[in-house]
Design a protein around this motif. Structure first.
Motif, PDB file in Angstrom:
ATOM      1  N   PHE A  90       0.825  -1.221   0.000  1.00 41.95           N
ATOM      2  CA  PHE A  90       0.000   0.000   0.000  1.00 41.95           C
ATOM      3  C   PHE A  90       0.851   1.259   0.000  1.00 41.95           C
ATOM      4  CE2 PHE A  90       1.150   0.183   4.392  1.00 41.95           C
ATOM      5  CZ  PHE A  90       0.971   1.500   4.779  1.00 41.95           C
ATOM      6  N   TRP A  91       2.055   1.161   0.580  1.00 40.56           N
ATOM      7  CA  TRP A  91       2.929   2.326   0.715  1.00 40.56           C
ATOM      8  C   TRP A  91       3.502   2.781  -0.629  1.00 40.56           C
ATOM      9  CZ3 TRP A  91       7.860   0.767  -0.673  1.00 40.56           C
ATOM     10  CH2 TRP A  91       8.107  -0.617  -0.585  1.00 40.56           C
ATOM     11  N   GLY A  92       3.188   2.026  -1.686  1.00 35.41           N
ATOM     12  CA  GLY A  92       3.521   2.519  -3.015  1.00 35.41           C
ATOM     13  C   GLY A  92       2.752   3.789  -3.350  1.00 35.41           C
ATOM     14  N   GLY A  93       1.716   4.075  -2.562  1.00 35.03           N
ATOM     15  CA  GLY A  93       0.960   5.313  -2.736  1.00 35.03           C
ATOM     16  C   GLY A  93       1.574   6.499  -2.024  1.00 35.03           C
ATOM     17  N   TRP A  94       2.629   6.255  -1.230  1.00 29.94           N
ATOM     18  CA  TRP A  94       3.331   7.364  -0.586  1.00 29.94           C
ATOM     19  C   TRP A  94       4.106   8.167  -1.631  1.00 29.94           C
ATOM     20  CZ3 TRP A  94       6.123   4.248   3.888  1.00 29.94           C
ATOM     21  CH2 TRP A  94       5.162   3.833   4.819  1.00 29.94           C
ATOM     22  N   ASP A  96       7.509   9.768  -3.273  1.00 28.28           N
ATOM     23  CA  ASP A  96       8.855   9.223  -3.425  1.00 28.28           C
ATOM     24  C   ASP A  96       9.724   9.580  -2.229  1.00 28.28           C
ATOM     25  OD1 ASP A  96       8.096   8.205  -5.836  1.00 28.28           O
ATOM     26  OD2 ASP A  96       9.274   9.597  -7.060  1.00 28.28           O
ATOM     27  N   GLU A  97       9.538  10.786  -1.722  1.00 32.77           N
ATOM     28  CA  GLU A  97      10.359  11.241  -0.594  1.00 32.77           C
ATOM     29  C   GLU A  97      10.105  10.396   0.649  1.00 32.77           C
ATOM     30  OE1 GLU A  97      10.094  14.191  -3.651  1.00 32.77           O
ATOM     31  OE2 GLU A  97       8.489  13.177  -2.526  1.00 32.77           O
ATOM     32  N   ARG A  98       8.839  10.105   0.911  1.00 29.43           N
ATOM     33  CA  ARG A  98       8.523   9.294   2.092  1.00 29.43           C
ATOM     34  C   ARG A  98       8.987   7.853   1.905  1.00 29.43           C
ATOM     35  NH1 ARG A  98       2.582   8.129   4.915  1.00 29.43           N
ATOM     36  NH2 ARG A  98       3.429   7.148   6.802  1.00 29.43           N
ATOM     37  N   VAL A 102      11.907   5.973   4.409  1.00 27.82           N
ATOM     38  CA  VAL A 102      11.705   4.711   5.131  1.00 27.82           C
ATOM     39  C   VAL A 102      12.687   3.654   4.647  1.00 27.82           C
ATOM     40  CG1 VAL A 102      10.109   2.792   5.515  1.00 27.82           C
ATOM     41  CG2 VAL A 102       9.294   5.155   5.693  1.00 27.82           C
ATOM     42  N   LEU A 103      12.814   3.498   3.337  1.00 26.74           N
ATOM     43  CA  LEU A 103      13.638   2.416   2.792  1.00 26.74           C
ATOM     44  C   LEU A 103      15.127   2.646   3.024  1.00 26.74           C
ATOM     45  CD1 LEU A 103      11.780   1.654  -0.559  1.00 26.74           C
ATOM     46  CD2 LEU A 103      11.599   0.478   1.640  1.00 26.74           C
ATOM     47  N   SER A 104      15.549   3.892   3.088  1.00 25.76           N
ATOM     48  CA  SER A 104      16.971   4.148   3.351  1.00 25.76           C
ATOM     49  C   SER A 104      17.371   3.624   4.720  1.00 25.76           C
ATOM     50  CB  SER A 104      17.260   5.653   3.247  1.00 25.76           C
ATOM     51  OG  SER A 104      16.549   6.380   4.252  1.00 25.76           O
ATOM     52  N   ILE A 134       7.733  -1.421  -5.787  1.00 29.76           N
ATOM     53  CA  ILE A 134       8.837  -2.231  -6.303  1.00 29.76           C
ATOM     54  C   ILE A 134       9.949  -1.342  -6.848  1.00 29.76           C
ATOM     55  CG2 ILE A 134       9.486  -3.833  -8.148  1.00 29.76           C
ATOM     56  CD1 ILE A 134       6.759  -5.180  -7.729  1.00 29.76           C
ATOM     57  N   ARG A 135       9.578  -0.320  -7.583  1.00 32.39           N
ATOM     58  CA  ARG A 135      10.600   0.583  -8.122  1.00 32.39           C
ATOM     59  C   ARG A 135      11.324   1.336  -7.012  1.00 32.39           C
ATOM     60  NH1 ARG A 135       6.807   0.732 -12.485  1.00 32.39           N
ATOM     61  NH2 ARG A 135       5.547   2.371 -11.533  1.00 32.39           N
ATOM     62  N   ALA A 136      10.613   1.624  -5.925  1.00 35.68           N
ATOM     63  CA  ALA A 136      11.270   2.267  -4.778  1.00 35.68           C
ATOM     64  C   ALA A 136      12.309   1.335  -4.163  1.00 35.68           C
ATOM     65  CB  ALA A 136      10.223   2.657  -3.736  1.00 35.68           C
ATOM     66  N   LEU A 137      11.972   0.049  -4.044  1.00 38.44           N
ATOM     67  CA  LEU A 137      12.946  -0.917  -3.538  1.00 38.44           C
ATOM     68  C   LEU A 137      14.151  -1.012  -4.456  1.00 38.44           C
ATOM     69  CD1 LEU A 137      10.597  -3.842  -2.376  1.00 38.44           C
ATOM     70  CD2 LEU A 137      11.848  -2.259  -0.912  1.00 38.44           C
TER      71      LEU A 137
END
Length: 324
Positions: A90-94, A96-98, A102-104, A134-137
Motif C-alpha cells: 500500500f505504501w507505493g501510494g506514498w 517518493d520522498e517518504r 523509510v527504505l533508506s 517495487i521501483r522504490a525498492l
C-alpha cells in the motif's frame, strides 16, 4: 522438529480486509506487538541456537515502519542472517520522498521484501502502487518477490498477471493455490484448485515457528491453524525454550512432519474420528485446518499421537538421531 525460522506477526491491523485473508486482518483490528516483547522473542530464539531466519508479517507491517526498522536491526544484531518482510505494498501510494526516507533506513537490515498482490489484494491496493513500491525498492537495491494467490476463474493468477502489462516482466513471482481458510471459507467452492488426493498430501511445516503480536506461539505458519486450538503456548506465560521442549503440541507436529505418519493421522481422523475430508484438497494445510478446527481434536487425537510419537522416537534412536 528443529525450527530454523521465526515467523513474527507484528500486528493484526491491515489497510485491507481481503475476502480471502486466512487470518482475518482488517483496518478495524488494533493488535500490535510491543518492542519489549519483540526483543524478548528474538532473544529467546537466539538462545535456542537453531534459528537463522526471521520473517515479519501482519496485518500490514508498514503501518509501523519504525517498529519494522527496530525489529530488523535487533534481529540482525542477534545473528539472524535472513530477514524478510511481508507487505501488501500500500505504501507505493506514498510520495517518493517518504518511500525513500523509510527504505533508506531498512537498507542493510532487510534481505528481501515479499509482496502479496493478486486480484483479491487489488480490491484494496492499487496495482500501480505495487509497481511504485517495487521501483522504490530497486532504487535502494532491496530484493523483492511477488506472491500471487491462484484460483479458478477471473480472479486467477494468470488472468491477473496478464492484466498487468509490461510491468510483470523481469520480476520474481511465487504462485500459491488459495485454500479455504479464514475469510476464504466464504468464497465460492468452485474457485479452489483442489487437485491433490487427500491421502497423498504432506505437512508443510518447513521448520517455521510462528509467534503473534500477543505472544501466542503456533507450531507452523499455516493461517488456518491460528484460529484453532492448536496453540503451543504464550510467551507472556511461558519461556519459548519451555514451550518448544515441553508443549504437548510438539509431539503432534513431530508426527505430522513425517509424510507417512501425516497420512496415517488423516486416515485416523477420517475413519476413526469421523472427520469429513474431501477426496481432493488444495494442500495439507487445508486438511490440517479441517481437522483441528473440530472441537477437542487435540484430545481426541491424543491416543494416536502417543503411539506414533513413541514409534518415531524409537526409530530415531535406532538411527542414532533424535529430533526435538
Amino acid at each position: 522438529m528443529i525450527y530454523r525460522q521465526l515467523a513474527l506477526m507484528l500486528t493484526d491491523r491491515c489497510t485491507a480486509a481481503c475476502r480471502f485473508c486466512g487470518v482475518r486482518c482488517s483496518p478495524a483490528n488494533k493488535g500490535v506487538i510491543s518492542t519489549e516483547l519483540a526483543h524478548r522473542v528474538i532473544d529467546e530464539v537466539k538462545a535456542l541456537g537453531t534459528f537463522d531466519r526471521i520473517g515479519l508479517s501482519g496485518g500490514e507491517v508498514f503501518l509501523y515502519p519504525e517498529l519494522v526498522r527496530d525489529v530488523l536491526a535487533y534481529a540482525k544484531e542477534a545473528g539472524l542472517s535472513r530477514r524478510t518482510v511481508a507487505t501488501n505494498g500500500f505504501w507505493g501510494g506514498w510520495s517518493d520522498e517518504r518511500q525513500d526516507a523509510v527504505l533508506s533506513e531498512l537498507k542493510g537490515l532487510v534481505t528481501e521484501v515479499a509482496f502479496s498482490h493478486d486480484a483479491f489484494h487489488a480490491e484494496y491496493v492499487k496495482t500501480e502502487h505495487l509497481w511504485r513500491a517495487i521501483r522504490a525498492l530497486e532504487r535502494h537495491d532491496i530484493p523483492c518477490t511477488i506472491h500471487v494467490a491462484d484460483v479458478y476463474g477471473e480472479m486467477g493468477a494468470g488472468e491477473f498477471l496478464a492484466s498487468c502489462g509490461q510491468d510483470v516482466f523481469y520480476r520474481h513471482y511465487r504462485l500459491y493455490q488459495l485454500a479455504a481458510m479464514g475469510n476464504a471459507e466464504n468464497l465460492p467452492e468452485e474457485i479452489f484448485v483442489r487437485e491433490q488426493v487427500w491421502d497423498e498430501t504432506i505437512c508443510y511445516t518447513e521448520g517455521i515457528l510462528s509467534v503473534h503480536w500477543n505472544g501466542d506461539v503456533y507450531p507452523c505458519c499455516c493461517p488456518g491453524i491460528f484460529s484453532t486450538g492448536f496453540k503451543l503456548g504464550n510467551l507472556n506465560e511461558t519461556p519459548l525454550a519451555e514451550i518448544v521442549a515441553g508443549s504437548p503440541g510438539m509431539k503432534y507436529i513431530n508426527v505430522m512432519a513425517s509424510p507417512t505418519r501425516f497420512v496415517r493421522m488423516l486416515r485416523y481422523a477420517k475413519e476413526t474420528l469421523g472427520v469429513a475430508l474431501p477426496e481432493k484438497t488444495v494442500n495439507g494445510c487445508e486438511l490440517c485446518y479441517m481437522i483441528f478446527r473440530q472441537p477437542d481434536m487435540l484430545q481426541r487425537l491424543a491416543p494416536f499421537i502417543k503411539k506414533e510419537y513413541s514409534e518415531l522416537v524409537m526409530e530415531r534412536l535406532l538411527g542414532g538421531e533424535v529430533e526435538q
